[in-house]
Every structure is written in C-alpha cells, then in structure tokens.
Design a protein around this motif. Structure first.
Motif, mmCIF file in Angstrom:
data_model
loop_
_atom_site.group_PDB
_atom_site.id
_atom_site.type_symbol
_atom_site.label_atom_id
_atom_site.label_comp_id
_atom_site.label_asym_id
_atom_site.label_seq_id
_atom_site.Cartn_x
_atom_site.Cartn_y
_atom_site.Cartn_z
ATOM 1 N N MET A 1 0.815 -1.196 0.000
ATOM 2 C CA MET A 1 0.000 0.000 0.000
ATOM 3 C C MET A 1 0.855 1.255 0.000
ATOM 4 S SD MET A 1 -3.076 0.997 2.518
ATOM 5 C CE MET A 1 -3.744 2.622 2.470
ATOM 6 N N GLY A 2 1.983 1.263 0.671
ATOM 7 C CA GLY A 2 2.863 2.422 0.667
ATOM 8 C C GLY A 2 2.841 3.173 1.988
ATOM 9 N N THR A 3 3.763 4.074 2.106
ATOM 10 C CA THR A 3 3.887 4.901 3.295
ATOM 11 C C THR A 3 2.698 5.852 3.407
ATOM 12 O OG1 THR A 3 6.288 4.789 3.121
ATOM 13 C CG2 THR A 3 5.377 6.572 4.454
ATOM 14 N N ILE A 4 2.157 5.966 4.592
ATOM 15 C CA ILE A 4 1.047 6.890 4.832
ATOM 16 C C ILE A 4 1.598 8.116 5.563
ATOM 17 C CG2 ILE A 4 -1.166 7.249 5.982
ATOM 18 C CD1 ILE A 4 -1.597 4.199 5.724
ATOM 19 N N TYR A 5 1.323 9.274 4.995
ATOM 20 C CA TYR A 5 1.735 10.541 5.590
ATOM 21 C C TYR A 5 0.506 11.226 6.179
ATOM 22 C CZ TYR A 5 5.938 9.899 2.798
ATOM 23 O OH TYR A 5 7.076 9.392 2.250
ATOM 24 N N ARG A 6 0.710 11.879 7.307
ATOM 25 C CA ARG A 6 -0.375 12.640 7.932
ATOM 26 C C ARG A 6 0.214 13.910 8.534
ATOM 27 N NH1 ARG A 6 -3.675 9.390 12.070
ATOM 28 N NH2 ARG A 6 -1.682 9.468 13.141
ATOM 29 N N LEU A 7 -0.583 14.947 8.596
ATOM 30 C CA LEU A 7 -0.132 16.186 9.209
ATOM 31 C C LEU A 7 0.177 15.952 10.678
ATOM 32 C CD1 LEU A 7 -2.736 18.621 7.668
ATOM 33 C CD2 LEU A 7 -0.366 18.269 6.952
ATOM 34 N N ARG A 8 1.209 16.590 11.144
ATOM 35 C CA ARG A 8 1.577 16.517 12.554
ATOM 36 C C ARG A 8 0.398 17.002 13.392
ATOM 37 N NH1 ARG A 8 5.698 20.616 13.441
ATOM 38 N NH2 ARG A 8 4.207 21.699 14.752
#
Length: 90
Positions: A1-8
């Motif tokens: 699925m890949g790396t998931i990024y989220r706002l701090r």
C-alpha cells in the motif's frame, strides 16, 4: 500500500481563508500559506494518505497527467517533511 503521511497533530493549526490554507506552526512560530494543488494535498493529509492517493487526488481535481501530479506531490511532501509538518504512520 505504501507509506502513509499525515499532518503533525501537535502544535500545528490551520484555517482555510478563501482559496488558501494558512498554517501556523506553534513549535517554531512560523506560518505559511498554501494554495492551488497544495491546498488539495493539505486537506488529504489531514486524515492521512499515501503518495499514490495524493497523486490521484490531483489528477481528479485538476485533470492533469499522472507524471505532473506525481512530481508536484513529491515536491510538496518533501517540503512539508523538511518543515517537520508531517508524520509517517505506515
């Protein structure tokens, strides 16, 4: 699925003002204004997204080709990472 990024989620606040998102990083008292494709990506990053999901969002909203959307997405994610505004959750 890949790396998931989220706002701090700590010491970071933002508001939409017209066509831009105004971001205040309370950790270092800096702010930035994000418009255009960055605004679309910022809103997706609030709940978390992979690069592929972000690319798809730009293709859908702006009707641009995948390569352009991917280049814009990678540049935006890189910029936010350098500013320490993102967390990686997967």
């Amino acid at each position: 699925m890949g790396t998931i990024y989220r706002l701090r989620n700590d010491e970071l606040t933002w508001r939409e003002a017209g066509d831009v998102v105004v971001v205040l990083d309370l950790a270092d008292s800096s702010y930035l204004s994000i418009g255009g494709s960055g605004r679309v990506l910022w809103n997706r990053l609030e709940s978390g997204a992979t690069v592929d999901q972000l690319v798809d969002a730009l293709v859908d909203v702006f009707d641009i080709d995948d390569a352009t959307a991917r280049a814009d997405t990678l540049a935006f994610v890189s910029s936010l990472t350098e500013r320490r505004l993102l967390t990686v959750i997967g």
